[in-house]
Design a protein around this motif. Structure first.
Motif, short mmCIF file in Angstrom:
data_model
loop_
_atom_site.label_atom_id
_atom_site.label_comp_id
_atom_site.label_asym_id
_atom_site.label_seq_id
_atom_site.Cartn_x
_atom_site.Cartn_y
_atom_site.Cartn_z
N GLU A 103 0.81 -1.14 0.12
CA GLU A 103 0.08 0.14 -0.05
C GLU A 103 0.89 1.29 -0.03
N VAL A 104 1.95 1.32 0.62
CA VAL A 104 2.93 2.58 0.79
C VAL A 104 3.54 2.61 -0.67
N ILE A 105 3.89 1.52 -1.33
CA ILE A 105 4.73 1.79 -2.60
C ILE A 105 3.68 1.99 -3.78
N GLU A 106 2.29 1.55 -3.43
CA GLU A 106 1.19 2.12 -4.47
C GLU A 106 0.70 3.52 -4.09
N GLY A 107 1.26 4.16 -3.09
CA GLY A 107 1.01 5.41 -2.71
C GLY A 107 -0.52 5.52 -2.00
N LYS A 108 -1.02 4.48 -1.57
CA LYS A 108 -2.34 4.36 -0.72
C LYS A 108 -2.29 4.48 0.73
N ALA A 109 -1.02 4.47 1.00
CA ALA A 109 -1.05 4.59 2.78
C ALA A 109 0.22 5.45 2.89
N ASP A 110 0.18 5.97 4.19
CA ASP A 110 1.58 6.88 4.94
C ASP A 110 2.56 5.80 5.11
N LEU A 111 3.93 6.23 5.02
CA LEU A 111 4.91 5.32 5.57
C LEU A 111 5.19 5.75 7.03
N SER A 112 4.90 4.69 7.80
CA SER A 112 5.23 4.88 9.21
C SER A 112 6.51 3.99 9.55
N TYR A 113 7.46 4.49 10.24
CA TYR A 113 8.65 3.58 10.43
C TYR A 113 9.24 4.08 11.86
N THR A 114 10.08 3.23 12.47
CA THR A 114 10.66 3.60 13.67
C THR A 114 12.30 3.89 13.22
N VAL A 115 12.89 4.91 14.08
CA VAL A 115 14.25 5.01 14.00
C VAL A 115 15.04 5.03 15.21
N GLY A 116 15.88 4.24 15.37
CA GLY A 116 16.71 4.08 16.64
C GLY A 116 18.10 5.00 16.55
N LEU A 117 18.34 5.75 17.51
CA LEU A 117 19.60 6.58 17.48
C LEU A 117 20.48 6.23 18.72
N GLU A 118 21.63 6.37 18.52
CA GLU A 118 22.77 6.24 19.65
C GLU A 118 23.53 7.32 19.59
N VAL A 119 23.36 8.41 20.64
CA VAL A 119 24.04 9.56 20.38
C VAL A 119 25.37 9.74 21.30
N LEU A 120 26.30 10.50 20.87
CA LEU A 120 27.24 10.86 21.95
C LEU A 120 27.05 11.54 22.98
N PRO A 121 27.68 11.50 24.25
CA PRO A 121 27.17 12.23 25.09
C PRO A 121 27.76 13.77 24.91
N LYS A 122 27.35 14.66 25.75
CA LYS A 122 27.86 15.94 25.76
C LYS A 122 29.11 15.94 26.87
N ILE A 123 30.14 16.32 26.32
CA ILE A 123 31.48 16.29 27.09
C ILE A 123 32.08 17.70 27.72
N GLU A 124 31.93 17.90 28.91
CA GLU A 124 32.31 18.94 29.58
C GLU A 124 34.07 18.74 29.84
N LEU A 125 34.92 19.53 28.83
CA LEU A 125 36.19 19.17 29.22
C LEU A 125 36.81 19.69 30.23
N GLY A 126 37.80 19.18 31.21
CA GLY A 126 38.42 19.44 32.37
C GLY A 126 39.55 20.52 32.09
N ASP A 127 40.09 21.06 33.29
CA ASP A 127 41.23 22.08 33.14
C ASP A 127 42.45 21.15 32.85
N PHE A 128 43.04 21.08 31.70
CA PHE A 128 44.16 20.49 31.37
C PHE A 128 45.48 21.08 31.99
N LYS A 129 45.34 22.40 32.17
CA LYS A 129 46.60 22.80 33.03
C LYS A 129 46.84 22.45 34.41
N SER A 130 45.68 21.77 34.97
CA SER A 130 45.90 21.25 36.15
C SER A 130 46.65 19.96 36.17
N ILE A 131 46.80 19.16 35.24
CA ILE A 131 47.39 17.90 35.02
C ILE A 131 48.99 18.06 35.30
N ALA A 132 49.37 17.41 36.25
CA ALA A 132 50.84 17.05 36.60
C ALA A 132 51.19 15.86 35.94
#
Length: 450
Positions: A103-132
């Motif tokens: 029905e979708v290919i023939e244009g008689k019905a809407d296309l409904s699908y699911t999409v799964g995403l795996e996202v990268l975390p938001k990284i708060e960078l540390g103070d590199f000048k504090s590294i000894a």
């Protein structure tokens, strides 16, 4: 387009997307209209093929292309609007029911699908000048240089044929066949192998039993492989070798002078010593950098604790685990032999996998935020260096990397990592600590794990 969020758990997201049939049909008609001026059909003049006729002939295939593009565009819009950085490609699940798909290919019905995403975390960078960081430093001594020059000299010492039997220090050219319990084993045979008696380069006990042998003589040499022998299937086992001597040679006198250095392509003995000193210094510096890098990565790991994308971590773990288990199978060793259990080993290697992924993301973020890039010239030099490792196949290696983006990325990644490490070391507080050779080259448990 209608988008409904189905899951927002950690770094995982899932959405239901509905693409209306009318929108898909309109895009398909646009594509067909573009085709009208390009398609050549019998019975129609160029550019005069009716769109309705094209739709009857190519409608389904065009709509399938439109759907594919629409799904990609919809996924990209979700990512862009939410400001996601993807860890992996979106996982799309299209309808599986044949009637619904029809029905979708023939244009008689809407296309409904699911999409799964795996996202990268938001990284708060540390103070590199504090590294000894403590940087171990080791100066090259004259004694080290002398030992290395002597080893080079021994490796190039001339030998002369000897009519008498072999003695300690002589070189014997032999052929041998080894057996375990009367059966030949892989790697136990050799032809025209040169053995310097007393050099301790063969299995303990092998060289000593060649004392007194003469050319064309055959004798049995019985030895026991060391418990820590690299081939686990031979470790600790007794073996017999049928050894035939082909030639016995005595070492000739040799003087460490300018003439000797010239035989190695150097201008003088002093020039040889300088080259040796430079090579030793490079080895010390490389070892020192490896230890500093390890401490730097430990510091970065301590500054950045966040959830890593689970699939990336699992992929990294699978790579490590397959490598570990394959090596253990080849060596015929078990987890019990290593003083652990499979469950405990899995837990340990999962921690290592998580750490690798986390540090990889941190280094990538640092590189991006500080515009650290790998130039094409640097990649080209890496390809050339790799090609040189395969004499006679340089052109094939070159073509392989130039035609394989993933392989090229495998060369780019370590260059990028080293440039980020250099950047961080410049910012960190580095304290040089004089060490002994034993301390510099000591391998601790953390180094092994890394």
């Amino acid at each position: 387009m209608q988008v409904t969020e189905l899951l927002a758990e950690g770094l995982k997201r899932e959405y239901r997307v509905v693409l209306p049939a009318a929108e898909l049909d309109a895009k398909a008609n646009e594509r067909l209209a573009e085709m009208k001026d390009k398609v050549r059909l019998n019975g129609f003049r160029p550019g005069k093929v009716p769109v309705a006729h094209l739709k009857r002939m190519y409608g389904k295939s065009v709509l399938a292309e439109v759907i594919d593009q629409a799904v990609n565009d919809a996924n990209s819009k979700i990512v862009e609007e939410n400001g996601f950085k993807l860890a992996l490609q979106p996982k799309v699940e299209l309808p599986q029911d044949e009637e619904a798909v029809k029905e979708v290919i023939e244009g008689k019905a809407d296309l409904s699908y699911t999409v799964g995403l795996e996202v990268l975390p938001k990284i708060e960078l540390g103070d590199f000048k504090s590294i000894a960081l403590d940087k171990p430093v080791l100066a090259v001594t004259d004694e080290e240089v002398g030992e290395m020059v002597n080893r080079i000299a021994e490796g190039n010492r001339p030998y002369a044929a000897k009519e008498d039997v072999a003695a300690n220090g002589d070189r014997v050219t032999v052929s041998f066949v080894g057996t375990l319990d009367g059966e030949k084993f892989e790697g136990g045979s050799g032809e025209d192998v040169q053995v310097v008696i007393g050099s301790n380069t063969f299995i303990p006990g092998f060289e000593e039993q060649l004392i007194g042998i003469k050319a064309d003589e055959t004798r049995t040499v019985n030895v026991t492989f060391p418990e820590n022998y690299q081939a686990a299937n031979l470790a600790g086992k007794a073996a017999s070798f049928e050894v035939t001597a082909q030639m016995v040679e005595v070492p000739s006198e040799m003087t460490l002078d300018d003439e000797f250095a010239k035989t190695l392509g150097m201008d003088s003995l002093d020039a040889l010593k300088e080259q040796v000193k430079s090579r030793i210094a490079q080895e010390h510096n490389a070892q020192s950098r490896a230890k500093v890098k390890r401490k730097l990565l430990d510091a970065l790991d301590g500054l950045h604790q966040f959830e890593v994308p689970p699939t990336l971590a699992e992929q990294e773990f699978e790579g490590i685990w397959n490598s570990v288990t394959t090596e253990m199978e080849q060596q015929k060793r078990s987890f019990e032999d290593e003083g652990t259990t499979e469950e405990a080993a899995r837990a340990d290697y999962k921690k290592i996998a998580d750490r690798r992924v986390r540090l990889g993301l941190v280094l990538a973020e640092i590189g991006e935020k500080n515009n650290i890039q790998v130039s094409e010239d640097e990649v080209t030099r890496a390809v050339v260096e790799r090609a040189r490792q395969f004499p006679g196949q340089e052109q094939q290696v070159w073509e392989f990397y130039r035609q394989n983006a993933q392989a090229l990325a495998s060369l780019r990644a370590p260059i990028f990592e080293e440039k980020v490490v250099d950047f961080l070391i410049e910012l960190a507080k580095v304290n040089e600590v004089p060490v002994t050779r034993e301390e510099l080259y000591a391998e601790d448990e953390a180094d092994k794990a890394a």
